[in-house]
Write an enzyme that holds these catalytic residues in place. Sequence first.
Site, PDB file in Angstrom:
ATOM      1  N   ILE A   1       0.763  -1.158  -0.083  1.00 58.61           N
ATOM      2  CA  ILE A   1      -0.081   0.736   0.106  1.00 58.61           C
ATOM      3  C   ILE A   1       0.784   1.515   0.235  1.00 58.61           C
ATOM      4  O   ILE A   1       1.602   1.168   1.024  1.00 58.61           O
ATOM      5  CB  ILE A   1      -1.213  -0.258   1.379  1.00 58.61           C
ATOM      6  CG1 ILE A   1      -1.952  -1.397   0.921  1.00 58.61           C
ATOM      7  CG2 ILE A   1      -1.481   1.242   1.333  1.00 58.61           C
ATOM      8  CD1 ILE A   1      -2.818  -1.342   2.683  1.00 58.61           C
ATOM      9  N   PRO A   2       1.369   1.817  -1.212  1.00 64.71           N
ATOM     10  CA  PRO A   2       2.208   3.288  -0.952  1.00 64.71           C
ATOM     11  C   PRO A   2       2.399   3.683  -0.582  1.00 64.71           C
ATOM     12  O   PRO A   2       1.816   5.099  -0.963  1.00 64.71           O
ATOM     13  CB  PRO A   2       1.681   2.977  -2.753  1.00 64.71           C
ATOM     14  CG  PRO A   2       0.719   2.621  -2.974  1.00 64.71           C
ATOM     15  CD  PRO A   2       0.054   1.999  -2.467  1.00 64.71           C
ATOM     16  N   CYS A   3       2.211   3.916   1.076  1.00 61.98           N
ATOM     17  CA  CYS A   3       2.050   5.395   1.605  1.00 61.98           C
ATOM     18  C   CYS A   3       3.343   5.972   1.261  1.00 61.98           C
ATOM     19  O   CYS A   3       2.987   7.227   1.802  1.00 61.98           O
ATOM     20  CB  CYS A   3       1.711   4.627   3.353  1.00 61.98           C
ATOM     21  SG  CYS A   3       3.789   3.865   4.038  1.00 61.98           S
ATOM     22  N   HIS A   4       4.206   5.684   0.571  1.00 58.99           N
ATOM     23  CA  HIS A   4       4.979   6.520   0.515  1.00 58.99           C
ATOM     24  C   HIS A   4       4.716   7.213  -0.656  1.00 58.99           C
ATOM     25  O   HIS A   4       5.792   8.747  -0.873  1.00 58.99           O
ATOM     26  CB  HIS A   4       6.477   5.547  -0.271  1.00 58.99           C
ATOM     27  CG  HIS A   4       6.097   4.759  -1.119  1.00 58.99           C
ATOM     28  ND1 HIS A   4       5.580   3.336  -1.036  1.00 58.99           N
ATOM     29  CD2 HIS A   4       6.362   5.216  -3.056  1.00 58.99           C
ATOM     30  CE1 HIS A   4       5.614   3.120  -2.039  1.00 58.99           C
ATOM     31  NE2 HIS A   4       6.385   3.828  -3.410  1.00 58.99           N
TER      32      HIS A   4
END
Length: 179
Positions: free
Chosen positions: A136-139
């Site tokens: 989950i691309p929280c970056h």
Amino acid sequence: MSKNHRAEVTISTYELDGLYFAVGVSKEGNIIKCSLPKESKQNAINEIKKTCSSFKISNKYQKYAKNVCKSYYGEKIHFNIDIPDMGDFQKEVLQEVSKIPYGEVRTYKQIAEAINSKAYRAVGTAISKNPLPLIIPCHRVVKSDLSVGDFFGGMEMKKEILKNEGICIVKGKIKKKVD
DNA sequence: GCTTTAGACGTAT
DNA sequence: ATACGTCTAAAGC
């Protein structure tokens, strides 16, 4: 007290260039937790262990760990995941985050607005508890002024991941792509 | 540009 | 009830 019928988690790891990646996979085959790269295998495993009471270690899901590794290095990977047990708000946030396309970013504010909320800070809080960093691309979530913002694994790591995706960062700020 | 200040709101304790 | 958080916007230096 009898037994702990909590679902057993299978932990698999993958190593590349001295960095260790680990994933925790449920009985149903969903990734429920993954670690950021660690300097030792044990650290990576511990990261997963913390979230489950019952686990075993096997190489069964090494390919998943490998895919996490690939994502870290900027490969575009699709994971089939299941956002784990958490509150509605958190879930909505993570769902929204997982929609951010590869190579793009959104701001915390945009995420909040997308779910009809003004809770910018709560969005940050929710994202900080993301059990599946990289997957989950929280970056890809940054501050409104386009500075990178914080990250569980440190700002440096966040910057590196973004760069690996081809996002340009100058002086800690996201630089819009010029084409 | 940087720092402080108040605001908004979900979550943990 | 209180404090905090991967925040934002406005105000002052």
